[in-house]
Design a protein around this motif. Sequence first.
Motif, short mmCIF file in Angstrom:
data_model
loop_
_atom_site.label_atom_id
_atom_site.label_comp_id
_atom_site.label_asym_id
_atom_site.label_seq_id
_atom_site.Cartn_x
_atom_site.Cartn_y
_atom_site.Cartn_z
N ASP A 16 -2.81 10.11 -14.87
CA ASP A 16 -1.61 10.19 -13.79
C ASP A 16 -1.88 11.45 -13.04
N GLN A 17 -2.00 12.66 -13.52
CA GLN A 17 -2.05 13.72 -12.87
C GLN A 17 -3.17 13.84 -11.82
N GLU A 18 -4.24 13.48 -12.27
CA GLU A 18 -5.44 13.40 -11.49
C GLU A 18 -5.23 12.46 -10.20
N LEU A 19 -4.69 11.36 -10.43
CA LEU A 19 -4.40 10.36 -9.50
C LEU A 19 -3.38 10.88 -8.56
N ASP A 20 -2.21 11.54 -8.88
CA ASP A 20 -1.48 12.00 -7.83
C ASP A 20 -1.88 13.19 -7.25
N SER A 21 -2.70 13.92 -7.89
CA SER A 21 -3.00 15.34 -7.34
C SER A 21 -4.16 14.80 -6.11
N ALA A 22 -4.84 13.62 -6.45
CA ALA A 22 -5.86 13.33 -5.38
C ALA A 22 -5.24 12.81 -4.30
N VAL A 23 -4.21 11.82 -4.36
CA VAL A 23 -3.39 11.38 -3.59
C VAL A 23 -2.44 12.32 -2.65
N GLN A 24 -1.92 13.42 -3.30
CA GLN A 24 -1.26 14.36 -2.57
C GLN A 24 -2.20 15.23 -1.71
N HIS A 25 -3.38 15.32 -2.21
CA HIS A 25 -4.48 15.96 -1.53
C HIS A 25 -4.87 15.52 -0.12
N PHE A 26 -4.91 13.96 -0.09
CA PHE A 26 -5.24 13.24 1.07
C PHE A 26 -4.33 13.38 2.16
N LEU A 27 -2.96 13.02 1.59
CA LEU A 27 -1.56 13.02 2.12
C LEU A 27 -1.85 14.21 3.04
N LYS A 28 -1.98 15.32 2.29
CA LYS A 28 -1.85 16.70 3.23
C LYS A 28 -2.99 16.94 4.09
N SER A 73 -13.11 6.47 -0.88
CA SER A 73 -12.00 7.27 -1.61
C SER A 73 -10.56 6.79 -1.48
N LEU A 74 -10.35 6.58 -0.30
CA LEU A 74 -8.89 6.20 0.03
C LEU A 74 -8.69 5.18 -0.47
N TYR A 75 -9.55 4.13 -0.21
CA TYR A 75 -9.37 2.65 -0.66
C TYR A 75 -9.45 2.87 -2.08
N PHE A 76 -10.06 3.14 -2.68
CA PHE A 76 -10.00 3.44 -4.35
C PHE A 76 -8.66 3.80 -4.91
N LEU A 77 -8.34 5.01 -4.10
CA LEU A 77 -6.85 5.50 -4.61
C LEU A 77 -5.97 4.69 -4.44
N ARG A 78 -5.85 4.06 -3.34
CA ARG A 78 -4.78 3.20 -2.96
C ARG A 78 -4.59 2.03 -3.85
N ASP A 79 -5.97 1.42 -4.45
CA ASP A 79 -5.87 0.40 -5.39
C ASP A 79 -5.46 1.08 -6.78
N GLN A 80 -6.13 2.10 -6.87
CA GLN A 80 -5.66 2.64 -8.42
C GLN A 80 -4.16 3.11 -8.43
N ALA A 88 -3.50 6.93 5.95
CA ALA A 88 -4.71 7.76 6.16
C ALA A 88 -5.75 7.03 6.28
N ILE A 89 -5.85 5.92 5.97
CA ILE A 89 -6.95 4.96 5.86
C ILE A 89 -7.26 4.71 7.51
N ALA A 90 -6.22 4.30 7.92
CA ALA A 90 -5.82 4.12 9.41
C ALA A 90 -6.37 5.17 10.36
N LYS A 91 -5.97 6.21 9.77
CA LYS A 91 -6.43 7.51 10.87
C LYS A 91 -7.91 7.61 10.54
N GLU A 92 -8.38 7.71 9.34
CA GLU A 92 -9.96 7.80 9.19
C GLU A 92 -10.66 6.79 10.08
N LEU A 93 -10.15 5.49 10.12
CA LEU A 93 -10.90 4.54 10.72
C LEU A 93 -10.92 4.66 12.04
N ASP A 94 -9.64 5.13 12.73
CA ASP A 94 -9.62 5.56 14.10
C ASP A 94 -10.50 6.75 14.50
N GLY A 95 -10.53 7.61 13.51
CA GLY A 95 -11.44 8.93 13.75
C GLY A 95 -12.81 9.09 13.33
N ASP A 96 -12.99 9.70 12.29
CA ASP A 96 -14.28 10.02 12.19
C ASP A 96 -15.07 8.96 11.31
#
Lengths: 245, 936
Positions: free
Chosen positions: B383-395, B421-428, B405-413
């Motif tokens: 749980d902690q790993e998942l949460d910290s990873a999600v928080q990291h990306f949101l930040k 990673s974002l898809y994976f985290l979202r599914d998880q 975040a996915i939409a932003k990445e798709l529009d950007g880089d």
Amino acid sequence: MINQLFANQKIKIALIIVGVLILFNVVVAINNTLFPSLPPISSTSPSNNATKIVLNQPVVISFKKPIQVTDFLFTSDPSLSWDLTQTSANTITASHSLDFQPSSTYALNLTWKNRAYSPIIFTTMVSQVDPLFIKQTNDELARDYPLAQKFPYETPGFRIVYSAPLTLEISLKNKNITDEEAFAYARQYVKDNGLDPSTHKYIISDALYIPPSPAVAPAKAGLTSPSPSPSATEINWDTLQNDGT
Amino acid sequence: MAKLAQSVIDELAKQGYPYPEISHLLLELQAGRSIVVFDDFNNVSRTLDPDQGWQFLSEWATNNNFSLSRRGSRRSQISALLDDIFNRQQLESEAASALNSLKAKARETTPHGANSAISDNLKNAEALQYQQLKDYQKRLFDPLTAIYYNSDLLKDITNTELRTRAATLLSANPHLAASYNPTHQTGGRLHLSHQTREIYRTLSRSIPELAPLFYTLYSDDSEIKTAKTLAAAQNKLAELYPLGTTNKVDINQLNQDISDYRHLINIGSTLTDISNIVNALPSSYLTQDRTGLDASIRRIIVRAAGGTHVTGNDLLAQLIRENQLSPDAALKLQFLAPRLELAEINLRTEIQNHPSRGRSRERWSANLAATIGVSPSVFWLKDQELDSAVQHFLKEYGVKSLDEAIAKELDGDKNIEKINSLYFLRDQSAQRTQYHKARSDNTIFFLQDQISKFGYNLQVIKEPYDKASRRFFSGLDKIDEIIHYPQRKLIDFWEELIDGRKKFLGLKTVIEFKNKSGKIIRIPLLNLPGFLLTQYNQLQLYLAEKVFKWSWGLSKQGGLFAPLKAIANYSFGFIQHEGDFRATNFYFGRKAMGNFLDWGAKRLKFESFVKMQKWAGEGLLNIGNKVTGGLLGKATAYLTSIGLSVEGIGIVLTAAMLAIDLIKGIGGFFKRFFNDSDFRDRFLNWAPAIGIFIGGLGTFLAGIPAAIAFGFSGLLSFIAGAAGGIAAFFLQGLIWAGATIIGVMLFYQIFNLSTYLDSASSLAQNIAISVLCEDNSNTPASRAACLAQYLNQCYGNGSITASNVSRGLSCLASYAIAPGAISEIRDSASDNAWLQCVGFVKAVAAWVGTSIGSHNACGYVNDPRFVSGLGGVKQGDAIVFKSSGTCSTSAPGHIGILKEDAGANICLIDANYRCSGCVTDGNCLPKTNVAGYLKL
């Protein structure tokens, strides 16, 4: 004195015999020098007329006296590529990288300084393996599909397979990645597997594409007249300018 | 004691046992006692004499890569093995701590998914883990594709290529097919018609060629057609067993054919349906099938646990629990996947293949940590790993959800790694939420969670102490080993002296003579007490035999002699247990022999057993009263009063009676639980509390006899032993009762579709079984994959040759492969020096219940089933390749089972291509030389 000796009939006969013997030895010596005899074989494996020989069995020939492997030439019918090595002073081993064909009769021809031995004939075991087929197929794989065992390569976004010799088809499943990104992925994958990406061509296909909004019903027209086949874009990476991706 | 067959001991030695249990058994052996081992495969306890016990334990040790020195006496070997087991436990513990601390460190510094500060070791560990999961998913979804390919859903697509694409799409996108259950094709179709439409629509958009076909399929006509099919199936079901009535099925209609039974099971959609069918059928032919089913699943689970320190039952319970908790099929698989992968592959291979001796502890720990990643019993991404990873990306993206975040990445880089990673985290995250929801909805698991957390906290506190203590004792053991070395040598010497293998001052230490009957008597002069004890024991057995014959003969006359039957039975039990009174009492108590119980009761000054029952309480049918104090009070009084009784046997017997009483109560409980829905609902709410209370009660009661025993001394000390027996009975009875209640409840939860599981549960079960290669779908593709896996397991991924083929046959048989398939493998390898491609294909055909003729591989072009080219080919068909020359015995070509289409290539499951006699799952060859295929 000499005349007296030759006058003696017995001594005369003896001297003639000695002379003949010397002559014989000289002739033999000359013959052996000019026409050396074949080193006699003590045993062979497989032996002559042997049957049920295992397909990958090497041929081992032992001689009664020391030999030099460089003096020998080894061929077979049906033809195979042979590798001769001297495994001891009196023994040579003939290896074949391609296995014998099963249920086949082979004649092994051994020559020593261009003088031939009697052929060694044997029959191989019954088996359902076809070594020549395997060799031909493996040659084709190495030439046209060097990464065949690595494909299909599939991710949630795409699937890659060989669609033709040295041509990889990338089927996109969604639009989350662009064609260029997919190409870059495929190239990287080829590179990661130890090949130069430029050795392959890359094709994009959207055969597996699933639109992201399943709730929308398809248009009637689309149902009665199906869309054309998935589009395919072919890119030759040798001619692509932007190689940075 | 009857000797067990060698095969039984071999089988036992392959099973999993917790290290403490093995240590306990070793200590028993060291004391020269017989051991009792639970056979997970057959669900029975087995008693092994010291010789067989050592044989079993030494085999177990070898199987688990503990090296036995084979020097010195058995006693010293046992000591060495105990040391090794202790060391390995320590290593495992250290490996787990190493990894956990690594992960904790990573969590503190940088969250999962961030770029730099994670150590290389952690990256490697996670990369390995991810790779395993990926490989596993591939293995998982290939069979899934086959299931969809053959499902009713896609059966109307006649074009093989389109059908394969559609099946691949479904298996790769499980959310699409989540509402469709291919195992219940007929029922599922009508019930889920609107979902089916949605699936068709989606497929149409991806594969436009399918659109016209699907449009026709989901027209009204098609609905009517499907409805008719369903109605026909339901009529058949109703005909065979009228639902809602108590009428029995007309067995004649089933033609005594087990396939009918299977058919009914398949179309029955709920547990109620299935249990109605099962109850209606005669037990005689159900037993065979049910046992077979249980055994096959059981074997897989037990085998998966083999060599680990988890028993088969524990693993099974964990698997079922993890599997049933998740709300949809795809999620279940993800829960199951890492659990199985880690437990079966890593633990069994990694731990066992790295013997503790001769390897550095650090290296072993690092290996284990790198490959296991986490404890196999917990979710692999914490749980902690998942949460910290999600928080990291949101930040990082400055957004509030991963979708943004996915939409932003798709529009950007469009950084593909980040997107993945974002898809994976979202599914998880989504799965995690569902998982926790499933858990929080379940009272008992909520409670278990709380207990686990408490246990974890306790462990954290204890860990430093344990570590220090382990080190201390490890050091102590080494010293002990040195100090006691002379003693051990002396003991070895002494044993040999006693056995007569050595002489003492040149004198024989054993006297041998023949008695009148010609039997050789050996009297060990240095162990006379042991000899006399054995003689005494034999005398007892002799007398017991006489008593048995006498009492059995009289009891058959009935009337006044009838109660003697109990004595006969007791004597028989005594003989069976080799004169062990305690074991006999236990056995006899469990048998609940009424007359003998009466006899026992009279010894305790009661008129009859029934009176004593009344005195002891009303039995478990009144469990409510008892758990609220009645039983506790009476039991305490009773236990205090027995201190005055000196009839040990009566004491134990009475304790057994209480246990039996509890068990009887459980019988009533069963009936009510399944018949009375109100009671069931109330019970499910109260079960956790009841379970915990019963457990506590058992523990409390176990303490009382010990306290009583403390009060005795001197000559009365034997009562302590008897009291210990009581404790054992109470514990066994109570724990058994508690476990049964919990077990029934879990069973109900697992199989009651309407309460906890969605309709895809049977799909998940099927897939779980497929994963374990005991696939109910009898398709050539799945059979071939399983056969390849089994062959590689049984022959160590090597060549199967004429010389080694017989060694793996029993291993193959243990996987429940069809005997015909095993024969094909054996014949092919024996007759041709090694396993042939044709032999493998014939074995697959035999397993799916068909057969193909004997030809050279290329000779199958003349087979009636041969189809030229690849048009219409599907997974599981046998692909025939052309010969390298003219098709003959000298150039036989090749044949293999189609695994998957790969564009210009074709991937096979085949034999004898990559090396002589070896089997490959996934041998991709060009289509150039394909002649055609055989439909299997």
